[in-house]
Design a protein around this motif. Structure first.
Motif, PDB file in Angstrom:
ATOM      1  N   GLU A  75       0.859  -1.132   0.102  1.00 28.11           N
ATOM      2  CA  GLU A  75       0.083   0.024  -0.056  1.00 28.11           C
ATOM      3  C   GLU A  75       0.893   1.406  -0.034  1.00 28.11           C
ATOM      4  N   VAL A  76       1.939   1.389   0.868  1.00 31.69           N
ATOM      5  CA  VAL A  76       2.664   2.376   0.737  1.00 31.69           C
ATOM      6  C   VAL A  76       3.400   2.579  -0.494  1.00 31.69           C
ATOM      7  N   PHE A  77       3.886   1.545  -1.096  1.00 33.06           N
ATOM      8  CA  PHE A  77       4.499   1.554  -2.387  1.00 33.06           C
ATOM      9  C   PHE A  77       3.722   2.224  -3.302  1.00 33.06           C
ATOM     10  N   ASP A  78       2.418   1.697  -3.323  1.00 26.69           N
ATOM     11  CA  ASP A  78       1.197   2.047  -4.274  1.00 26.69           C
ATOM     12  C   ASP A  78       1.280   3.705  -4.086  1.00 26.69           C
ATOM     13  N   VAL A  79       1.160   4.333  -3.002  1.00 27.77           N
ATOM     14  CA  VAL A  79       1.042   5.713  -2.694  1.00 27.77           C
ATOM     15  C   VAL A  79       2.360   6.308  -3.063  1.00 27.77           C
ATOM     16  N   LEU A  80       3.506   5.788  -2.542  1.00 22.81           N
ATOM     17  CA  LEU A  80       4.617   6.765  -2.531  1.00 22.81           C
ATOM     18  C   LEU A  80       5.551   6.337  -3.403  1.00 22.81           C
ATOM     19  N   LYS A 125      -0.842  -7.866  17.300  1.00 21.20           N
ATOM     20  CA  LYS A 125       0.127  -7.039  16.634  1.00 21.20           C
ATOM     21  C   LYS A 125      -0.426  -5.724  16.028  1.00 21.20           C
ATOM     22  N   GLN A 126       0.000  -4.670  16.287  1.00 19.00           N
ATOM     23  CA  GLN A 126      -0.297  -3.394  15.619  1.00 19.00           C
ATOM     24  C   GLN A 126       0.641  -2.603  14.844  1.00 19.00           C
ATOM     25  N   LEU A 127       0.205  -2.032  13.683  1.00 17.97           N
ATOM     26  CA  LEU A 127       1.033  -1.180  12.811  1.00 17.97           C
ATOM     27  C   LEU A 127       1.505  -0.056  13.570  1.00 17.97           C
ATOM     28  N   TRP A 128       2.867  -0.016  14.140  1.00 20.01           N
ATOM     29  CA  TRP A 128       3.256   0.935  14.995  1.00 20.01           C
ATOM     30  C   TRP A 128       3.960   2.003  14.104  1.00 20.01           C
ATOM     31  N   GLU A 129       5.010   1.740  13.120  1.00 21.23           N
ATOM     32  CA  GLU A 129       5.628   2.733  12.469  1.00 21.23           C
ATOM     33  C   GLU A 129       5.873   2.311  11.013  1.00 21.23           C
ATOM     34  N   VAL A 130       5.811   3.349   9.988  1.00 20.95           N
ATOM     35  CA  VAL A 130       5.972   3.061   8.765  1.00 20.95           C
ATOM     36  C   VAL A 130       7.451   3.977   8.657  1.00 20.95           C
ATOM     37  N   ARG A 131       8.407   3.367   8.069  1.00 26.81           N
ATOM     38  CA  ARG A 131       9.790   4.081   8.088  1.00 26.81           C
ATOM     39  C   ARG A 131      10.222   4.158   6.550  1.00 26.81           C
ATOM     40  N   LEU A 132      10.330   5.332   6.161  1.00 28.84           N
ATOM     41  CA  LEU A 132      10.724   5.637   4.661  1.00 28.84           C
ATOM     42  C   LEU A 132      12.418   5.991   4.485  1.00 28.84           C
ATOM     43  N   CYS A 133      12.770   5.640   3.448  1.00 33.73           N
ATOM     44  CA  CYS A 133      14.273   5.647   3.245  1.00 33.73           C
ATOM     45  C   CYS A 133      14.471   6.565   2.021  1.00 33.73           C
ATOM     46  N   TYR A 134      15.516   7.524   2.336  1.00 30.59           N
ATOM     47  CA  TYR A 134      16.052   8.552   1.322  1.00 30.59           C
ATOM     48  C   TYR A 134      17.586   8.345   1.237  1.00 30.59           C
ATOM     49  N   ASP A 135      17.649   8.486  -0.083  1.00 29.92           N
ATOM     50  CA  ASP A 135      19.150   8.530  -0.327  1.00 29.92           C
ATOM     51  C   ASP A 135      20.050   9.526   0.174  1.00 29.92           C
ATOM     52  N   PRO A 175      21.963  12.727   0.639  1.00 29.53           N
ATOM     53  CA  PRO A 175      21.808  13.963  -0.243  1.00 29.53           C
ATOM     54  C   PRO A 175      23.336  14.210  -0.559  1.00 29.53           C
ATOM     55  N   ASN A 176      23.578  15.110  -1.685  1.00 24.01           N
ATOM     56  CA  ASN A 176      24.674  15.798  -2.111  1.00 24.01           C
ATOM     57  C   ASN A 176      24.858  16.920  -0.912  1.00 24.01           C
ATOM     58  N   PRO A 177      26.274  17.535  -0.844  1.00 22.11           N
ATOM     59  CA  PRO A 177      26.430  18.547   0.129  1.00 22.11           C
ATOM     60  C   PRO A 177      25.501  19.791  -0.165  1.00 22.11           C
ATOM     61  N   ARG A 178      25.077  20.479   0.769  1.00 25.52           N
ATOM     62  CA  ARG A 178      24.279  21.668   0.753  1.00 25.52           C
ATOM     63  C   ARG A 178      22.779  21.046   0.314  1.00 25.52           C
ATOM     64  N   GLN A 179      22.597  19.837   0.190  1.00 26.06           N
ATOM     65  CA  GLN A 179      21.082  19.493  -0.111  1.00 26.06           C
ATOM     66  C   GLN A 179      20.323  18.608   1.180  1.00 26.06           C
ATOM     67  N   LEU A 180      19.191  18.929   1.324  1.00 19.39           N
ATOM     68  CA  LEU A 180      18.487  17.989   2.023  1.00 19.39           C
ATOM     69  C   LEU A 180      17.914  16.584   1.710  1.00 19.39           C
ATOM     70  N   PRO A 181      17.718  15.688   2.615  1.00 21.90           N
ATOM     71  CA  PRO A 181      17.367  14.208   1.998  1.00 21.90           C
ATOM     72  C   PRO A 181      15.990  14.649   1.258  1.00 21.90           C
ATOM     73  N   HIS A 182      15.881  13.976   0.095  1.00 22.69           N
ATOM     74  CA  HIS A 182      14.591  14.371  -0.774  1.00 22.69           C
ATOM     75  C   HIS A 182      14.367  13.115  -1.700  1.00 22.69           C
ATOM     76  N   ILE A 183      15.201  12.556  -1.986  1.00 25.98           N
ATOM     77  CA  ILE A 183      15.024  11.218  -2.855  1.00 25.98           C
ATOM     78  C   ILE A 183      14.499   9.980  -2.319  1.00 25.98           C
ATOM     79  N   LEU A 184      13.289   9.590  -2.410  1.00 17.60           N
ATOM     80  CA  LEU A 184      12.716   8.249  -1.835  1.00 17.60           C
ATOM     81  C   LEU A 184      13.647   6.837  -2.398  1.00 17.60           C
TER      82      LEU A 184
END
Length: 265
Positions: A194-199, A216-226, A228-237
Motif C-alpha cells: 500500500e505504501v509503495f502504491d502511494v509513494l 500485533k499493531q502497525l506501529w511505524e512506517v519508516r521511509l528511506c531516502y538517498d 543527499p549531496n552537500p548542501r542538499q536535504l534528503p529528498h529522493i525516496l
C-alpha cells in the motif's frame, strides 16, 4: 673430570637461557601484536552514512502499546526521528569524542531550545513527544535524545536546525501514507504494498503489541531516502533495504514475517 662437568653445566645454562630468550621474544611479539590489534580495532573509523530513514509513528498504536500518553492523541503519523544508516541498514552510532564520526564539534543538546526556536511550532505539531505532546519541556527532552543519538553523527552535526527541518520538510510533503481505514487488519506485506502504491517506494514496517499483548499493531512506517549531496536535504525516496526491522542480518521486533497480520487501530 671436574673441568668436563663445569663445561657441561655451562652449556646447559646457555641452552636454558637461549630457550628462555626465544620464549620471551615470542610472548613479546604476541603482546605487541595483540596490543596493535586492539588499538587498531578501537580506532577503526566509524561507519559511513549510506542513506537516511524517516521513522513515522502511528500515535494510536504507540499510545495503545508501549507508551502512556496524555490526550489529545494525534490521528496522523508523527515523526519519531530521521536516522542516518550505514550500508548494512544499521544506525550510525552516536558521536564519540574518542573516535569521532566527524571533524566538526557537534552542537550540544542543551543548545536546542535556542537553535530550534524558528521551527518550534512545526516540531510540536509534527514531531511531538507523544507522552505529553503539549508540554514543551517534554518535547525538548525527546528532541534532545534524538539529536544526541542520531543527529550528532548526521551530515549536520553542528546544524540542528537543518537536521530537524529536513525531517519536517519530508513529513509536510507527504499527504497520504496509507489509504485504508482504521480498525482494520492487514499483513505486513499488504501494508508495504500500500505504501509503495502511494509513494512509489517500499518502506520498512515496525510493529508493537496492544496492552494485553494479544494483537500485533502497525506501529511505524519508516521511509528511506538517498544520502543527499552537500548542501542538499534528503529528498529522493528509495526502497528500504529491509521491509522488517533487521539488526546484524536477523529480523528483530514483534513482526517476524511479511505474512504476519497487524491491526491498524
Amino acid at each position: 673430570m671436574w673441568s668436563t662437568s663445569k663445561y657441561l653445566l655451562l652449556a646447559a645454562v646457555v641452552v636454558c637461557l637461549s630457550s628462555c630468550f626465544q620464549l620471551y621474544s615470542q610472548l613479546s611479539s604476541l603482546n605487541i601484536s595483540t596490543l596493535i590489534h586492539h588499538q587498531f580495532k578501537a580506532r577503526a573509523p566509524p561507519p559511513r552514512i549510506s542513506f537516511y530513514k524517516l521513522s513515522l509513528q502511528w500515535p494510536p498504536a504507540a499510545c495503545h502499546g508501549t507508551l502512556s500518553c496524555k490526550p489529545p492523541i494525534p490521528s496522523d503519523f508523527t515523526i519519531h526521528g530521521i536516522w542516518p544508516q550505514d550500508s548494512n541498514d544499521e544506525p550510525i552510532p552516536p558521536y564519540n569524542k574518542n573516535n569521532p564520526c566527524t571533524p566538526k564539534t557537534p552542537t550540544p543538546p542543551t543548545d536546542l531550545p535556542i537553535k530550534l526556536r524558528p521551527i518550534e511550532g512545526n516540531l510540536t505539531s509534527k514531531w511531538p513527544n507523544l507522552i505529553d505532546g503539549l508540554n514543551l519541556t517534554a518535547n525538548y527532552q525527546f528532541w534532545e535524545y534524538e539529536w544526541k543519538t542520531h543527529g550528532t553523527c548526521s551530515d549536520y552535526p553542528d546544524d540542528p536546525l537543518t537536521y530537524f527541518d529536513s525531517a519536517l520538510k519530508l513529513r509536510l510533503g507527504i499527504k497520504t501514507i496509507v489509504r485504508f481505514g482504521r480498525q482494520t487488519s492487514w499483513t505486513v506485506q499488504q501494508v508495504a504494498d500500500e505504501v509503495f502504491d502511494v509513494l512509489k517506494a517500499y518502506p520498512q514496517i515496525a510493529c508493537n503489541l496492544n496492552p494485553s499483548r494479544t494483537q500485533k499493531q502497525l506501529w511505524e512506517v519508516r521511509l528511506c531516502y538517498d544520502r543527499p549531496n552537500p548542501r542538499q536535504l534528503p529528498h529522493i525516496l528509495i526502497n528500504c533495504t529491509n521491509k522488517l526491522r533487521v539488526s546484524k542480518g536477523k529480523i528483530i521486533g514483534i513482526c517476524k514475517s511479511l505474512s504476519d497480520t497487524i491491526f491498524f487501530p
